[in-house]
Design an enzyme around this catalytic site. Structure first.
Site, mmCIF file in Angstrom:
data_model
loop_
_atom_site.group_PDB
_atom_site.id
_atom_site.type_symbol
_atom_site.label_atom_id
_atom_site.label_comp_id
_atom_site.label_asym_id
_atom_site.label_seq_id
_atom_site.Cartn_x
_atom_site.Cartn_y
_atom_site.Cartn_z
ATOM 1 N N HIS A 1 6.861 58.055 0.294
ATOM 2 C CA HIS A 1 7.667 58.903 -0.598
ATOM 3 C C HIS A 1 6.899 60.185 -0.892
ATOM 4 O O HIS A 1 5.829 60.444 -0.316
ATOM 5 C CB HIS A 1 8.094 58.141 -1.854
ATOM 6 C CG HIS A 1 6.961 57.643 -2.713
ATOM 7 N ND1 HIS A 1 6.005 58.461 -3.231
ATOM 8 C CD2 HIS A 1 6.643 56.387 -3.131
ATOM 9 C CE1 HIS A 1 5.159 57.761 -3.953
ATOM 10 N NE2 HIS A 1 5.518 56.481 -3.897
ATOM 11 N N HIS B 1 3.043 60.048 -1.588
ATOM 12 C CA HIS B 1 2.187 59.861 -0.409
ATOM 13 C C HIS B 1 2.147 61.158 0.419
ATOM 14 O O HIS B 1 1.102 61.548 0.940
ATOM 15 C CB HIS B 1 2.711 58.746 0.501
ATOM 16 C CG HIS B 1 2.984 57.451 -0.196
ATOM 17 N ND1 HIS B 1 4.206 56.842 -0.189
ATOM 18 C CD2 HIS B 1 2.177 56.653 -0.933
ATOM 19 C CE1 HIS B 1 4.151 55.712 -0.876
ATOM 20 N NE2 HIS B 1 2.930 55.580 -1.344
ATOM 21 N N CYS C 1 -3.153 42.008 -11.796
ATOM 22 C CA CYS C 1 -1.899 42.668 -11.403
ATOM 23 C C CYS C 1 -1.880 42.758 -9.887
ATOM 24 O O CYS C 1 -2.756 43.378 -9.285
ATOM 25 C CB CYS C 1 -1.775 44.061 -12.016
ATOM 26 S SG CYS C 1 -0.421 44.980 -11.248
ATOM 27 N N CYS D 1 -1.411 46.386 -8.420
ATOM 28 C CA CYS D 1 -2.627 47.214 -8.407
ATOM 29 C C CYS D 1 -3.727 46.531 -7.611
ATOM 30 O O CYS D 1 -4.705 47.165 -7.266
ATOM 31 C CB CYS D 1 -3.185 47.437 -9.801
ATOM 32 S SG CYS D 1 -2.068 48.196 -10.951
ATOM 33 N N CYS E 1 1.208 46.092 -16.406
ATOM 34 C CA CYS E 1 0.135 47.013 -16.040
ATOM 35 C C CYS E 1 0.571 48.436 -16.336
ATOM 36 O O CYS E 1 1.750 48.755 -16.256
ATOM 37 C CB CYS E 1 -0.252 46.855 -14.573
ATOM 38 S SG CYS E 1 0.794 47.803 -13.466
ATOM 39 N N HIS F 1 2.211 50.301 -12.806
ATOM 40 C CA HIS F 1 3.509 49.951 -12.199
ATOM 41 C C HIS F 1 4.446 49.228 -13.160
ATOM 42 O O HIS F 1 5.549 48.886 -12.791
ATOM 43 C CB HIS F 1 3.303 49.021 -10.999
ATOM 44 C CG HIS F 1 2.361 49.547 -9.971
ATOM 45 N ND1 HIS F 1 1.032 49.209 -9.930
ATOM 46 C CD2 HIS F 1 2.568 50.389 -8.939
ATOM 47 C CE1 HIS F 1 0.451 49.825 -8.918
ATOM 48 N NE2 HIS F 1 1.340 50.542 -8.310
ATOM 49 N N LYS G 1 8.905 59.089 -13.672
ATOM 50 C CA LYS G 1 7.888 58.520 -12.790
ATOM 51 C C LYS G 1 8.539 58.015 -11.501
ATOM 52 O O LYS G 1 9.628 57.433 -11.560
ATOM 53 C CB LYS G 1 7.260 57.340 -13.538
ATOM 54 C CG LYS G 1 5.863 57.079 -13.151
ATOM 55 C CD LYS G 1 5.213 56.143 -14.145
ATOM 56 C CE LYS G 1 3.944 55.611 -13.522
ATOM 57 N NZ LYS G 1 3.146 54.828 -14.409
ATOM 58 N N LYS H 1 10.378 52.355 -7.663
ATOM 59 C CA LYS H 1 11.331 51.697 -6.762
ATOM 60 C C LYS H 1 12.663 51.447 -7.453
ATOM 61 O O LYS H 1 13.700 51.441 -6.820
ATOM 62 C CB LYS H 1 10.755 50.354 -6.296
ATOM 63 C CG LYS H 1 9.765 50.494 -5.174
ATOM 64 C CD LYS H 1 9.432 49.131 -4.611
ATOM 65 C CE LYS H 1 8.398 49.289 -3.510
ATOM 66 N NZ LYS H 1 7.703 48.074 -3.175
HETATM 67 N N1 MSP Z 1 -3.975 51.142 -0.908
HETATM 68 C C1 MSP Z 1 -4.417 51.838 -2.054
HETATM 69 C C2 MSP Z 1 -5.431 52.890 -1.681
HETATM 70 C C3 MSP Z 1 -6.644 52.388 -0.974
HETATM 71 S S1 MSP Z 1 -7.708 53.691 -0.538
HETATM 72 C C4 MSP Z 1 -9.107 52.960 -0.053
HETATM 73 C C5 MSP Z 1 -3.217 52.513 -2.714
HETATM 74 N N2 MSP Z 1 -2.157 52.725 -1.966
HETATM 75 S S2 MSP Z 1 -0.780 53.387 -2.460
HETATM 76 O O1 MSP Z 1 0.140 53.228 -1.368
HETATM 77 O O2 MSP Z 1 -0.379 52.866 -3.711
HETATM 78 O O3 MSP Z 1 -1.082 54.902 -2.548
HETATM 79 C C6 MSP Z 1 -1.578 55.487 -3.699
HETATM 80 C C7 MSP Z 1 -1.744 56.977 -3.447
HETATM 81 O O4 MSP Z 1 -0.475 57.564 -3.093
HETATM 82 C C8 MSP Z 1 -2.171 57.743 -4.670
HETATM 83 O O5 MSP Z 1 -3.540 57.692 -4.901
HETATM 84 C C9 MSP Z 1 -1.712 59.125 -4.288
HETATM 85 O O6 MSP Z 1 -2.583 59.639 -3.326
HETATM 86 C C10 MSP Z 1 -0.366 58.840 -3.658
HETATM 87 N N3 MSP Z 1 0.708 58.813 -4.648
HETATM 88 C C11 MSP Z 1 1.577 57.786 -4.877
HETATM 89 N N4 MSP Z 1 2.452 58.162 -5.848
HETATM 90 C C12 MSP Z 1 2.165 59.395 -6.283
HETATM 91 C C13 MSP Z 1 2.763 60.300 -7.180
HETATM 92 N N5 MSP Z 1 3.798 59.999 -7.904
HETATM 93 N N6 MSP Z 1 2.223 61.542 -7.269
HETATM 94 C C14 MSP Z 1 1.169 61.936 -6.495
HETATM 95 N N7 MSP Z 1 0.590 61.101 -5.642
HETATM 96 C C15 MSP Z 1 0.950 59.789 -5.612
HETATM 97 O O7 MSP Z 1 -3.326 52.838 -3.879
#
Ligand code: MSP
Length: 653
Positions: A18, A21, A126, A129, A144, A147, A294, A297
């Site tokens: 999304h 990412h 959690c 997380c 948490c 999420h 925020k 899903k």
């Molecule tokens: N798998 C772990 C990361 C392991 S790194 C060794 C993880 N994955 S995640 O799929 O949840 O991705 C989190 C990352 O996605 C955040 O740190 C950020 O880079 C990005 N984002 C997810 N949602 C976001 C927003 N709403 N806004 C900005 N970035 C965000 O955590």
């Protein structure tokens, strides 16, 4: 040769890509592309995090094995990155053999250092997380804070990592190397987290199977964060590989602020235990909300699909918006209208227009061929101004890209692009074309336009790589490399033919905008509340109906007096003013929704009451660092005032 290694988090395969990412990945991509253009040895890594209980549960619910599930989702990530022109050099999956091998090595090194012991763990976990929480860290219903997922009680034998042992060394390291964790505000957070005491970390689980087995005790799988963090080294081939030696010392981990603790506490402690150097920077960027909500899903309106946007408006417009709108580090709010606004103003109007005019005039006045320059003219006006702007933009962009601040780099580049448009008007080739005696001046002017187009393309290429290529093609340089400009008015070869093509960024008119919005916004969300409005930022929220607050809650508000030093309108925002406030030595910038009630000149020197510890926000691309208090509900009726002057910065209680 200088090296640059940049990583994104590896994304969980429990979700499809999304906007959030896409943001991290595009930001990392722009930085990688900048360094490649500078000729640095560059390595850009992204990937997927595929182990853990959560993924196991999601796969089971879909009737798949975890690996089958991961194999499907990983394609979604890879495809999205392709569509967004993400130029990663590698893609690591935690199910790759090469990764598993290095995770085992890492475990053994930590064990050999005496840092792993067997114990048993009971705690609130959690799954979303993949982290333990204390009761106090959880919100109501044991949910948490990230999420809102319910944490469950977990009790099982577990291996522990002696993180407590690294508390002092970490503090000392961050003291000596204050630039490692960025921005500064995040470093402070981390330092106080460490100072509050590090507990040993449970790093294995026995209640599920989907993970990397602990070497020598296969009943346990390795904690998913120990597994995941190791990707940054496993993808280089582990310690000892050539790639590791070249790239590891320059590592920059770009992450969201949600996972800072893992990257700035757990990972460095693991590295210290292994006797390996720490990454050069950990940069935590802010969090995007979508129209004030925020990303979640359960809220379809927040599920902004980067693929769809890239398809409909072009990957470059999305990339540009994400990187320009909000400085890396701050939170931002996404709205489709703001995306279209940036596309129309900065891309269609400023850059698109510059190219369009330039190419049209090259055909009209000099037969579509790059003309000669007369270097001496660059010392005269208006040529001197544009030459100066070009060099300044390049130097500033360089400085900001180096400082991991792409939004600032773009600001500097757009100063130049706007300057180049003004130059076209000031140099008035249409007048020169009437006088054959002024042919060399005309040639010089047309050359300068074209050169400006080339510089704009090169400078902005890290962020808009596809359009930069198109610009080069239209300038007749289809095969030229993307690189960083060096000498002004010496980059183009006179005599080559331009190739005028389709408009670069077609303007999105109102009809088209309506069509796009109806396509992008799911029907159930069409009436969603607008993004944070001006009024919300200039007025305290009504507390009516929200019950009473305690004095302690009130005391958390840092209210101060401040004096307005500067006020100006914000283009295309009828309700907003940008203010600079003096808080007694410190200057704060605020975006206030008071333009309908006050003229900028009426505010100069006025004393106002200011909420100084409101979380900064970005409004229309401008950082707002607090809020001034005003009376009025929907509309501002009057600003707060004191009945006599007190020094700026005085506390209000
Ligand atoms: N798998 C772990 C990361 C392991 S790194 C060794 C993880 N994955 S995640 O799929 O949840 O991705 C989190 C990352 O996605 C955040 O740190 C950020 O880079 C990005 N984002 C997810 N949602 C976001 C927003 N709403 N806004 C900005 N970035 C965000 O955590």
């Amino acid at each position: 040769m200088r090296a640059f290694y940049i990583t994104t988090p590896i994304y969980y395969v429990n979700d499809v890509p999304h906007l959030g990412h896409a943001y991290t990945t595009v930001a990392a991509d722009a930085l990688a592309r900048y360094h490649r253009a500078r000729g640095h040895a560059t390595w850009f890594l992204t990937g997927t995090d595929e182990h853990g209980q959560n993924i196991e549960d999601v796969a089971r619910a879909r009737g798949k094995t975890p690996k089958q599930h991961a194999d499907e989702v990983v394609v979604r990530f890879m495809d999205t990155w392709k569509r967004l022109d993400v130029s990663n050099d590698d893609f690591i999956r935690t199910t790759d053999e090469r990764h598993i091998k290095v995770v085992h090595e890492t475990w053994k090194r930590m064990e050999a250092a005496g840092d792993i012991y067997l114990g048993s763990y009971e705690g609130l976990y959690c799954k979303r997380c993949e982290a333990f929480y204390t009761e106090g860290q959880l919100e109501e219903g044991r949910r948490c804070p990230v999420h809102q997922a319910e944490a469950t009680v977990v009790k099982e034998p577990s291996y522990f990592f002696r993180m407590s042992k690294y508390q002092d060394r970490l503090l000392e390291y961050y003291e000596k190397n204050p630039q490692v964790v960025l921005p500064e505000m995040r470093r402070n957070e981390i330092v106080s987290f460490i100072r509050s005491g590090l507990r040993d970390l449970s790093i294995s689980r026995t209640s599920f199977k989907w993970g990397i087995p602990v070497p020598g005790d296969e009943k346990h799988v390795i904690y998913v964060w120990v597994d995941a963090l190791t990707n940054y080294i496993s993808a280089l081939g582990g310690e000892g590989s050539e790639k590791y030696k070249t790239f590891w010392p320059s590592a920059v981990h770009l992450i969201g602020k949600d996972i800072l603790r893992f990257h700035a506490v757990y990972w460095p402690a693991m590295l210290m235990s292994c006797g390996l150097p720490l990454p050069k920077h950990v940069l935590a960027h802010g969090w995007w909300t979508v129209r004030g909500q925020k990303i979640s899903k359960s809220l379809p309106a927040t599920r902004v699909d980067p693929n769809r946007l890239a398809e409909d408006i072009g990957p470059d417009s999305l990339r540009y918006f994400l990187l320009r709108e909000v400085p890396l580090g701050l939170d931002g709010d996404f709205s489709y209208e703001a995306l279209i606004g940036r596309h129309n103003s900065d891309l269609a109007n400023d850059l698109g227009n510059l190219l369009h005019r330039t190419l049209a005039m090259t055909e009209k006045y000099v037969g579509g061929v790059v003309p000669r320059v007369t270097p001496a003219l660059d010392e005269t006006e208006p040529h001197k101004t544009i030459a100066g702007l070009a060099i300044r933009a390049r130097d500033e962009a360089e400085r900001h890209f180096e400082a991991l601040a792409p939004s600032r780099a773009l600001e500097a580049i757009w100063e130049f692009i706007r300057g180049a448009n003004r130059y076209v008007d000031a140099a008035a080739p249409w007048t020169l074309a009437k006088d054959p005696a002024r042919r060399s001046e005309l040639d010089h002017v047309v050359h300068t336009f074209l050169e400006a187009g080339l510089w704009a393309a090169w400078l902005a290429a890290p962020v808009i790589p596809r359009k930069a290529r198109e610009i080069l093609g239209q300038l007749g340089l289809a095969d030229a490399p993307i690189r960083w400009p060096t000498a002004w008015n010496q980059e183009l070869s006179p005599g080559s033919r331009i190739q005028r093509g389709a408009p670069l960024f077609p303007r999105i008119d109102e009809a088209k905008q309506a069509e796009l919005l109806s396509r992008w916004i799911p029907p159930e969300a069409q009436a969603a509340p607008p993004s944070v409005g001006a009024a919300a930022l200039s007025q305290p929220e009504s507390v009516a109906g929200s019950g009473t607050i305690t004095y302690e809650e009130f005391a958390r508000l840092d209210l101060r007096t401040a004096v307005v030093k500067h006020a100006e309108h914000i283009p295309k925002a009828d309700k907003l003013l940008k203010l600079q406030l003096d808080m007694g030595g410190e200057t704060r910038q605020v975006v206030a929704g008071i333009a309908e009630a006050y003229k900028p000149e009426d505010l100069l020197g006025r004393q106002v009451i200011f909420l100084a510890n409101l979380k900064p926000a970005v409004i229309r691309g401008i950082e707002s660092q607090g809020m001034i208090l005003a009376a009025g509900d929907k509309q501002v009726l009057a600003l707060s005032a004191l009945d006599r002057d007190v020094p700026a910065g005085t506390k209000v209680r």
